[in-house]
Design an enzyme around this catalytic site. Structure first.
Site, PDB file in Angstrom:
ATOM      1  N   GLU A  47       0.835  -1.209   0.000  1.00  0.00           N
ATOM      2  CA  GLU A  47       0.000   0.000   0.000  1.00  0.00           C
ATOM      3  C   GLU A  47       0.872   1.262   0.000  1.00  0.00           C
ATOM      4  O   GLU A  47       0.575   2.227  -0.688  1.00  0.00           O
ATOM      5  CB  GLU A  47      -0.918   0.011   1.229  1.00  0.00           C
ATOM      6  CG  GLU A  47      -2.065  -0.968   1.133  1.00  0.00           C
ATOM      7  CD  GLU A  47      -2.989  -0.658  -0.040  1.00  0.00           C
ATOM      8  OE1 GLU A  47      -3.307   0.513  -0.245  1.00  0.00           O
ATOM      9  OE2 GLU A  47      -3.354  -1.593  -0.765  1.00  0.00           O
ATOM     10  N   CYS A 204     -12.245   2.448 -15.102  1.00  0.00           N
ATOM     11  CA  CYS A 204     -12.631   3.859 -14.989  1.00  0.00           C
ATOM     12  C   CYS A 204     -11.362   4.712 -14.937  1.00  0.00           C
ATOM     13  O   CYS A 204     -11.093   5.394 -13.964  1.00  0.00           O
ATOM     14  CB  CYS A 204     -13.481   4.073 -13.743  1.00  0.00           C
ATOM     15  SG  CYS A 204     -14.293   5.680 -13.742  1.00  0.00           S
ATOM     16  N   CYS A 211     -16.360   2.474 -20.358  1.00  0.00           N
ATOM     17  CA  CYS A 211     -17.702   2.351 -19.756  1.00  0.00           C
ATOM     18  C   CYS A 211     -18.442   1.090 -20.208  1.00  0.00           C
ATOM     19  O   CYS A 211     -19.195   0.511 -19.442  1.00  0.00           O
ATOM     20  CB  CYS A 211     -18.523   3.597 -20.069  1.00  0.00           C
ATOM     21  SG  CYS A 211     -17.764   5.092 -19.417  1.00  0.00           S
ATOM     22  N   CYS A 214     -17.873  -1.703 -17.941  1.00  0.00           N
ATOM     23  CA  CYS A 214     -17.981  -1.370 -16.514  1.00  0.00           C
ATOM     24  C   CYS A 214     -19.271  -1.920 -15.907  1.00  0.00           C
ATOM     25  O   CYS A 214     -20.350  -1.762 -16.484  1.00  0.00           O
ATOM     26  CB  CYS A 214     -17.939   0.147 -16.353  1.00  0.00           C
ATOM     27  SG  CYS A 214     -18.105   0.667 -14.631  1.00  0.00           S
ATOM     28  N   CYS A 220     -24.474   4.846 -13.971  1.00  0.00           N
ATOM     29  CA  CYS A 220     -23.432   5.864 -13.765  1.00  0.00           C
ATOM     30  C   CYS A 220     -23.834   7.209 -14.371  1.00  0.00           C
ATOM     31  O   CYS A 220     -24.138   7.298 -15.561  1.00  0.00           O
ATOM     32  CB  CYS A 220     -22.128   5.370 -14.400  1.00  0.00           C
ATOM     33  SG  CYS A 220     -20.823   6.608 -14.402  1.00  0.00           S
TER      34      CYS A 220
HETATM   35  S1  SF4 Z   1     -19.502   3.734 -16.356  1.00  0.00           S
HETATM   36 FE1  SF4 Z   1     -18.959   5.335 -14.914  1.00  0.00          FE
HETATM   37  S2  SF4 Z   1     -17.793   4.264 -13.347  1.00  0.00           S
HETATM   38 FE2  SF4 Z   1     -17.884   2.938 -15.130  1.00  0.00          FE
HETATM   39  S3  SF4 Z   1     -16.027   3.386 -16.332  1.00  0.00           S
HETATM   40 FE3  SF4 Z   1     -17.674   4.688 -17.119  1.00  0.00          FE
HETATM   41  S4  SF4 Z   1     -17.453   6.578 -15.978  1.00  0.00           S
HETATM   42 FE4  SF4 Z   1     -16.340   5.043 -14.842  1.00  0.00          FE
END
Ligand code: SF4
Length: 360
Positions: A47, A204, A211, A214, A220
């Protein structure tokens, strides 16, 4: 970017954020990293190394460091120079000094057993709330949330939070939100915390978030409203001052003169090149020590710190004979130029030492 993503209320994400993230981490997250273990010493070390440093570099330094200091006791007992030498090149050297001090504190105050409560871990030098939470979550399955730069990016985008995340008020709001999102089942904390890290680092991303890959896409705010380029809100612009320094590259045969910097301040405790106010002072430096030549200065270059920009003029000086006074000086030493860059030296100094080794 948001064209083919279904519209949903961000509210949906509040309750489904943790289950989505855990499932995604198990299927698509990073597995098999050398610090994905439950030993708090190893997690803590990773970390600290990963603050401000890319995974790729940490993968190089981490095994070397562990081979020399396999546990908190060996780190605590080591001389500081050995710790600094193994850190050399990773930058942000206060991390290494704090690591060393913290290891000594674990030995002195916790009987050599790494503390498990977040509040206690947070008392260690160099350990903030997010790092303490990561250790608590990974090693002891505690329901504590991390909130580093990557997580702030994910949350500000997912939940459409405006304002620079470094602002106290915005940061407080993000901590509260991050705490509300934690999984109910504490046994999921390692996967959830790793998922937060992985999503921010691999999907992200700052520049081009993926996205479509994601797990949060349908809820989002940034993806839905096409605001990924403006969230998180950038730091308000402020200009940083420029300072100038002359770094003396004094060579004698194939040796170079290095001096240890004071223990605190920039590059504290590291070996470095002597610094002068101007190239003219190199004449005085030379005259005080022996006979030789001040050579033409090398082109200047910049090294940028958080709070200022340092413009460095490298000034080579060749000593042919010593007057004898130099030997009595403390705080400095002649080192073999072919190995000097391997000592604990700051990154720009290492670069100059490598150039010097080629030039003489
Ligand atoms: S959907 Fe939202 S959280 Fe996911 S990668 Fe795109 S901007 Fe980031």
């Amino acid at each position: 970017m948001s064209g083919s993503i279904a519209v949903a209320e961000p509210q949906i994400l509040h309750s489904s954020f943790a289950p989505r993230l855990v499932a995604w981490q198990q299927a698509f997250g990073r597995h098999g990293l050398p610090w994905q273990v439950s030993d708090p010493y190893r997690v803590w070390l990773s970390e600290i190394m990963l603050q401000q440093t890319q995974v790729k570099s940490v993968l190089e330094y981490y095994p070397r460091f562990l081979a020399r200091f396999p546990d908190v006791a060996s780190l605590a007992a080591a001389p500081q120079e050995d710790v600094m030498a193994l850190w050399s090149g990773l930058g942000y050297y206060s991390r290494a000094r704090n690591l060393h001090k913290a290891a000594q504190m674990v030995m002195a105050e916790f009987g050599g057993v790494f503390p498990s409560a977040r509040a206690e871990i947070e008392r260690l030098p160099g350990v903030g709330r997010s790092t303490a939470a990561a250790i608590g979550a990974f090693c002891f399955s505690q329901r504590e949330t991390i909130l580093d730069g990557n997580v702030k990016r994910v949350l500000t985008r997912c939940f459409g939070i405006d304002g620079f995340p470094g602002d106290k008020a915005v940061e407080k709001r993000l901590w509260l939100l991050a705490e509300r999102l934690l999984p109910v089942d504490a046994t999921q904390m390692p996967a959830y915390t790793q998922g937060l890290m992985d999503l921010g680092a691999t999907v992200c991303s700052r520049g081009k978030p993926a996205c479509m890959a994601c797990p949060m896409a349908d809820g989002c705010v940034a993806a839905r409203e096409g605001r990924t380029a403006e969230l998180p809100t950038p730091r308000p612009k402020k200009t940083i001052p420029t300072r100038h320094t002359v770094m003396l590259l004094a060579s004698r045969g194939r040796q170079v003169w290095l001096e240890r910097r004071p223990p605190t301040g920039i590059w504290g405790g590291l070996l470095s090149l002597p610094e002068l106010d101007s190239s003219l002072a190199a004449e005085d430096w030379l005259a005080a020590r022996g006979v030789g030549d001040v050579l033409p200065a090398w082109p200047e270059f910049e090294h940028v710190f958080t709070h200022y920009r340092l413009v460095i003029t490298p000034q080579p000086v060749r000593l042919d004979a010593l007057s004898g006074r130099e030997a009595a000086e403390s705080g400095g030493q002649w080192l073999d130029v072919d190995h000097a860059s391997e000592a604990g030296v700051p990154a720009p100094v290492r670069r100059l030492l490598l150039q010097l080794a080629d030039a003489i």
